[in-house]
Design a protein around this motif. Structure first.
Motif, PDB file in Angstrom:
ATOM      1  N   HIS A 214     -34.793  37.536   1.398  1.00 46.79           N
ATOM      2  CA  HIS A 214     -33.962  36.508   2.015  1.00 46.79           C
ATOM      3  C   HIS A 214     -32.967  35.926   1.017  1.00 46.79           C
ATOM      4  O   HIS A 214     -33.188  35.987  -0.197  1.00 46.79           O
ATOM      5  N   THR A 215     -31.907  35.359   1.570  1.00 47.56           N
ATOM      6  CA  THR A 215     -30.981  34.551   0.770  1.00 47.56           C
ATOM      7  C   THR A 215     -30.948  33.142   1.358  1.00 47.56           C
ATOM      8  O   THR A 215     -30.963  32.966   2.583  1.00 47.56           O
TER       9      THR A 215
ATOM     10  N   GLU B 117     -41.238  34.248  -4.761  1.00 53.05           N
ATOM     11  CA  GLU B 117     -41.488  35.598  -5.260  1.00 53.05           C
ATOM     12  C   GLU B 117     -40.174  36.335  -5.479  1.00 53.05           C
ATOM     13  O   GLU B 117     -39.282  36.315  -4.624  1.00 53.05           O
ATOM     14  N   LYS B 118     -40.035  36.929  -6.663  1.00 55.01           N
ATOM     15  CA  LYS B 118     -38.845  37.714  -7.022  1.00 55.01           C
ATOM     16  C   LYS B 118     -37.559  36.909  -6.810  1.00 55.01           C
ATOM     17  O   LYS B 118     -36.574  37.407  -6.256  1.00 55.01           O
ATOM     18  N   ILE B 119     -37.549  35.698  -7.251  1.00 56.33           N
ATOM     19  CA  ILE B 119     -36.412  34.815  -7.039  1.00 56.33           C
ATOM     20  C   ILE B 119     -35.331  35.069  -8.082  1.00 56.33           C
ATOM     21  O   ILE B 119     -35.614  35.269  -9.264  1.00 56.33           O
ATOM     22  N   THR B 120     -34.082  35.091  -7.624  1.00 54.14           N
ATOM     23  CA  THR B 120     -32.938  35.270  -8.521  1.00 54.14           C
ATOM     24  C   THR B 120     -31.813  34.323  -8.082  1.00 54.14           C
ATOM     25  O   THR B 120     -31.670  34.041  -6.888  1.00 54.14           O
ATOM     26  N   PRO B 121     -30.996  33.854  -9.014  1.00 54.93           N
ATOM     27  CA  PRO B 121     -29.873  32.986  -8.635  1.00 54.93           C
ATOM     28  C   PRO B 121     -28.717  33.798  -8.077  1.00 54.93           C
ATOM     29  O   PRO B 121     -28.522  34.959  -8.443  1.00 54.93           O
TER      30      PRO B 121
ATOM     31  N   THR C  20     -38.090  37.175  -2.236  1.00 51.95           N
ATOM     32  CA  THR C  20     -38.884  38.008  -1.344  1.00 51.95           C
ATOM     33  C   THR C  20     -40.123  37.228  -0.928  1.00 51.95           C
ATOM     34  O   THR C  20     -40.723  36.522  -1.735  1.00 51.95           O
ATOM     35  N   GLY C  21     -40.499  37.364   0.321  1.00 52.25           N
ATOM     36  CA  GLY C  21     -41.704  36.674   0.775  1.00 52.25           C
ATOM     37  C   GLY C  21     -41.421  35.732   1.920  1.00 52.25           C
ATOM     38  O   GLY C  21     -40.385  35.811   2.586  1.00 52.25           O
ATOM     39  N   GLU C  22     -42.362  34.809   2.134  1.00 59.24           N
ATOM     40  CA  GLU C  22     -42.280  33.901   3.273  1.00 59.24           C
ATOM     41  C   GLU C  22     -42.006  32.461   2.894  1.00 59.24           C
ATOM     42  O   GLU C  22     -41.718  31.637   3.776  1.00 59.24           O
ATOM     43  N   THR C  23     -42.105  32.112   1.614  1.00 58.14           N
ATOM     44  CA  THR C  23     -41.943  30.716   1.229  1.00 58.14           C
ATOM     45  C   THR C  23     -41.075  30.572  -0.026  1.00 58.14           C
ATOM     46  O   THR C  23     -41.038  31.459  -0.880  1.00 58.14           O
ATOM     47  N   CYS C  24     -40.422  29.438  -0.085  1.00 61.26           N
ATOM     48  CA  CYS C  24     -39.614  29.075  -1.245  1.00 61.26           C
ATOM     49  C   CYS C  24     -39.835  27.577  -1.478  1.00 61.26           C
ATOM     50  O   CYS C  24     -39.665  26.772  -0.555  1.00 61.26           O
TER      51      CYS C  24
END
Length: 368
Positions: free
Chosen positions: A115-116, A138-142, A65-69
């Motif tokens: 996003h994915t 943010e709120k990252i999952t595999p 979730t969010g704008e950056t990874c």
């Protein structure tokens, strides 16, 4: 309350709130370690527990979730460079250059929201592994790859998507892998069109019994090694995947005239067929239930093309006789193509044509 005391109290509250906001912003991003990812393709975990992406188009997915990874990526060779590429919310984006001497993460920026992302290795095994250390967002999952039928595409530079994409680095300039685009190669395109999974087991310049200009290595010599290198110490665990179809496209480099520098004997049909039969037998020991499919080469034309097709027909007949209870070997013969990529290879657009030609063939095999 005295004005000075009131101002002091308000200033203290503002400072506290600002401090809280700053603290929250620093812990906003969550982190996935390399071992939490779920890669698909040929990969290894090294002694530092980091993920080494090896094969062409080996990939993994995340949601956030969010704008950056932020991708924390490295290479074993600080002087080298390599390429990733990615798909955002189901839409292909671009390649990402990885510099071996860079310490900063690669940051992917998008719009606010959930996003994915699917990250792919754009290059082949022989360019070296791309090392994933961690990913922060943010709120990252595999994400896991869907459970779908699998096609393994064994081949050479064409299967790699090598020399296909000159959109950033023109043909004839840069390093060989600067024009690699595995995501756009025919195999992944077929897989996406037919809703299957895929893995690419491919090496530029390689053949069944020789390379494009030398007597070795050959695919049978390197196939069992995780990194497709001669003398590779780590063996690949073939129990990792169970393909429904194993597609083999090898012959372009065996039949090649060479570089006119190294001595080159004429193409030997008996040696080619004998080595190919043995290689298929090796593949069958790894995947006893897989359907074998043999592809010709769109780059081999005229009398050479006819000779290659006749060899593949002969190989099919020999394997079918050796394994009468198995599904018969399937064959596909490409129409001749005038490639538009670099150094006589198919371009990204050419790969789209090859995939369109192959889709009905593989669709039928998947139904059988």
């Amino acid at each position: 309350m005295a004005p000075r005391l009131r101002l002091f109290i308000l200033s203290f509250i503002a400072f506290f709130l600002l401090g809280s906001c700053d603290a929250q912003s620093t812990i906003k991003a969550d982190t996935l370690t390399a071992q939490q990812l779920k890669p698909y393709g040929r990969y290894l975990y090294n002694q530092q527990h980091n993920l080494e992406l090896i094969s062409s188009a080996v990939h993994f997915g995340i949601s956030f979730t969010g704008e950056t990874c932020a991708l924390y990526v490295s290479l074993a060779d600080a002087s080298a460079h390599n390429y990733l590429q990615y798909e955002l919310d189901g839409v292909y984006q671009k390649r990402l250059r990885v510099n071996g001497n860079s310490k900063a993460p690669i940051v992917i920026t998008t719009t606010p929201g959930k996003h994915t992302i699917w990250i792919y290795k754009a290059t082949e095994a022989h360019t070296g592994a791309i090392i994933i250390e961690k990913i922060a967002a943010e709120k990252i999952t595999p994400l896991s790859v869907q459970k779908l039928p699998l096609i393994e595409f064994i081949g050479n530079s064409i299967t790699c998507g090598a020399a296909a994409d000159a959109s950033e680095v023109p043909c004839g300039t840069g390093a060989y892998h600067d024009q690699h685009n595995a995501y756009m190669a025919y195999g992944p395109r077929v897989a996406r069109a037919l809703k299957t999974n895929f893995i690419l087991s491919s090496v530029s310049g390689i053949g069944i019994y020789r390379t494009w200009n030398m007597d070795s290595p050959s695919m049978p010599q390197v196939y069992e090694n995780a990194d497709f290198q001669v003398g590779g110490q780590q063996k690949w665990d073939f129990t990792t995947y169970s393909p429904k179809i194993v597609s083999i496209a090898l012959g372009t480099n065996d039949i090649s005239k060479g570089d006119r520098v190294h001595p080159r004997k004429p193409f030997d049909t008996a040696v080619y067929e004998g080595n190919f039969v043995k290689f298929i037998q090796l593949v069958k020991t790894k995947y006893p239930k897989a359907q074998i499919a043999l592809l010709s080469s769109p780059m081999v034309k005229g009398e050479s093309g006819k000779m290659l097709e006749n060899c593949l027909r002969s190989i099919k007949a020999k394997i079918d006789a050796l394994y009468p209870k198995d599904k018969p070997v399937a064959t596909f013969f490409f129409p001749p193509m005038d490639p538009r990529g670099c150094s006589g290879h198919p371009s990204v657009e050419d790969h789209a044509i090859l995939a369109e030609q192959l889709n009905p063939f593989f669709k039928k095999l998947l139904k059988d």
